[in-house]
Enzyme design. Structure first.
Site, PDB file in Angstrom:
ATOM      1  N   HIS A  49     105.890  51.037 -10.372  1.00  0.00           N
ATOM      2  CA  HIS A  49     105.514  50.503  -9.060  1.00  0.00           C
ATOM      3  C   HIS A  49     104.118  49.880  -9.059  1.00  0.00           C
ATOM      4  CE1 HIS A  49     109.084  52.333  -7.302  1.00  0.00           C
ATOM      5  NE2 HIS A  49     108.739  53.473  -7.844  1.00  0.00           N
ATOM      6  N   ARG A  54      91.130  45.341   1.227  1.00  0.00           N
ATOM      7  CA  ARG A  54      90.114  45.195   0.176  1.00  0.00           C
ATOM      8  C   ARG A  54      90.446  43.975  -0.658  1.00  0.00           C
ATOM      9  NH1 ARG A  54      93.486  46.511  -3.877  1.00  0.00           N
ATOM     10  NH2 ARG A  54      94.970  48.218  -3.571  1.00  0.00           N
ATOM     11  N   GLU A  70     112.873  54.628   4.672  1.00  0.00           N
ATOM     12  CA  GLU A  70     113.201  53.218   4.851  1.00  0.00           C
ATOM     13  C   GLU A  70     114.477  52.886   4.087  1.00  0.00           C
ATOM     14  OE1 GLU A  70     108.924  50.900   5.367  1.00  0.00           O
ATOM     15  OE2 GLU A  70     109.952  50.865   3.436  1.00  0.00           O
TER      16      GLU A  70
END
Length: 488
Positions: free
Chosen positions: A234, A291, A199
């Site tokens: 992250h 979730r 990406e």
């Protein structure tokens, strides 16, 4: 639904059980041998040991968990987050037993659990996506060609990834070969799947996510956004709702896109759609987490909803009891994750025993935790001790109340992220909302905490002596005394 087994541990297991109790639903805990005396085990109506501390022997052992579910005549299983929460095999086996899996359909877990499949699914729903490939890249030379066409910097991501694993930023062509191989290797070791894709690397982005909820009757709503840009490795450390940079118009556009993502996989229950927001306020779909999220409490604080209760109602087949227009946005909420980590040592785990533990209190202050004073934080699991959530009538009030709550939070025995969180929340870039996911790299240096530690050492030591006693203090400060091990 009269009885629910919670297939998890720690603060989230206890948090779910509290909602079950308020709904007059019996709770069943499963636990490993190391968690035998944990608060969630004591709180549950029934509790069963399923194995040794290693997750594969306990919290990931599907056979043992299902044995307990059958033995206890469980009506539903709540997986919380982590462990088996996004495991399609587990969801399928639960359903095969006639037990309700309190989560989305197996189709949704499978589709959104693979980033490439997710990209394909949302294509037809006109959801903005980061420029890049939507198929696995196997060939090194082809990958380099695609990277050159997209334009550096680019991001290599593991298709089955999460938590920053199998992810590499590549600044120029000369780095491609080595970083591509590392990403594949890490993806294989972390997920057993070496599939990666490419990406465009969005520079100076913010991480914005939208909470969605869908019932079994075709109703899909969004519950506003969360700002999750303060991260290390992250992974998020501070979250807030709403975002300081999202206005009503952008909120509607992102909310509509998130609803379309949920519709793309016939979603059911509570889920989160994650986006990157660039400096020009353009947003791009990242992934969907099928979730409950760690940071769900900030959404609860501004909407007045109990998301666990909403999950259970959906699982029981009930329709949503409100429309999109009736979803509230009341005030502002901030959550800080209290990890047993040392921000002065690259946020590495700094585990030990909770020699002293005192939670902050006050109007609008909430602590979701799973430990008590005297307990040891085990090496085996995630080092999160608690989540401190604060609500204010506006963002400015929420910031000030959070800073005070952090100062009132007393933890002795090891380092925590509380010092870093106070520094971050009080930083000018946080206060004006201009911070991005690069906050740690751009602004944080360990010296900023050491300076405060030096200033506060005497007061901190005095407070610790008063609350613990001389002998306990000696045990707790064998390592150099840190004000943020005590947190004033």
């Amino acid at each position: 639904m009269k009885k629910v087994l919670v297939a998890n541990r720690g603060e989230i297991a206890l948090r779910i059980m509290r909602t079950l109790k308020s709904m007059n639903i019996k709770s069943v805990a499963i636990y490993s041998t190391i968690d035998a005396d944990a608060p969630f085990v004591k709180f549950a109506d029934e509790a069963y040991c399923v194995g040794e501390p290693a997750p594969s022997e306990s919290y990931l052992n599907i056979d043992k968990i299902l044995e307990v579910a059958i033995q206890t005549n469980t009506d539903g299983i709540h997986p919380a987050y982590g462990f088996l929460s996004e495991n399609a095999e587990f969801a399928q086996r639960v359903s095969d037993l006639g037990i309700k899996f309190i989560g989305p359909s197996i189709e949704a877990i499978n589709v959104m659990g693979d980033k490439l499949d997710a990209k394909q699914a949302v294509k037809a729903f006109d959801v903005p996506m980061v420029p890049g490939t939507d198929e696995e890249i196997l060939d090194l030379d082809l990958g380099k060609k695609i990277a050159a066409e997209i334009g550096y910097p680019i991001l290599i991501k593991a298709s089955a990834g999460g938590g920053g694993k199998g992810m590499r930023v590549i600044e120029h062509d000369g780095e491609f070969d080595s970083q591509f191989k590392r990403a594949v290797s890490e993806a294989v070791s972390s997920f057993g799947n070496g599939a990666v894709f490419i990406e465009k690397f969005v520079q100076e982005p913010k991480h914005i996510e939208i909470q969605v909820i869908a019932d079994q009757h075709g109703n899909v709503l969004h519950l506003n956004e969360r700002e999750c840009s303060i991260q290390r490795r992250h992974q998020k450390v501070i979250e807030e709702a709403p975002s300081p940079v999202v206005d009503a118009d952008l909120r509607k556009k992102m909310g509509d896109a998130a609803i379309n993502v949920a519709r793309a996989c016939n979603y059911e229950g509570v889920g989160t759609v994650e986006f990157l927001l660039d400096k020009n306020k353009k947003f791009y779909f990242l992934e969907m987490n099928t979730r409950l999220q760690v940071e769900h409490p900030v959404t609860e604080m501004i909407t007045g909803l109990d998301l666990v209760e909403e999950q259970i109602k959906v699982a029981r087949g009930e329709k949503l009891g409100y429309s999109q227009e009736e979803v509230q946005l009341n005030g502002h909420a901030i959550e800080v994750r209290v990890y047993a980590e040392d921000p002065e040592n690259d946020f590495l785990p700094d585990l030990g025993s909770l020699v002293h533990y005192k939670r902050p209190t006050g109007l609008g202050v909430r602590v979701d935790d799973g430990y008590e004073q005297g307990m040891t934080i085990p090496l085996t699991y995630d080092p999160m001790i608690a989540k401190l959530i604060v609500h204010g009538k506006n963002r400015e009030e929420a910031i000030e109340k959070t800073i005070k709550a952090i100062s009132d939070y007393e933890i002795a025995g090891f380092s925590t992220t509380l010092g870093f969180c106070r520094y971050a929340i009080d930083h000018a870039a946080f206060r004006d909302g201009s911070f991005t996911i690069n906050f740690v790299n751009e602004f944080f240096k360990p010296e900023v905490l050491r300076k405060e530690i030096t200033t506060d050492k005497s007061a901190a030591a005095l407070k610790l002596f008063r609350s613990l006693g001389k002998e306990q203090v000696k045990q707790s400060i064998k390592a150099p005394l840190s004000a943020w091990k005590i947190n004033r």
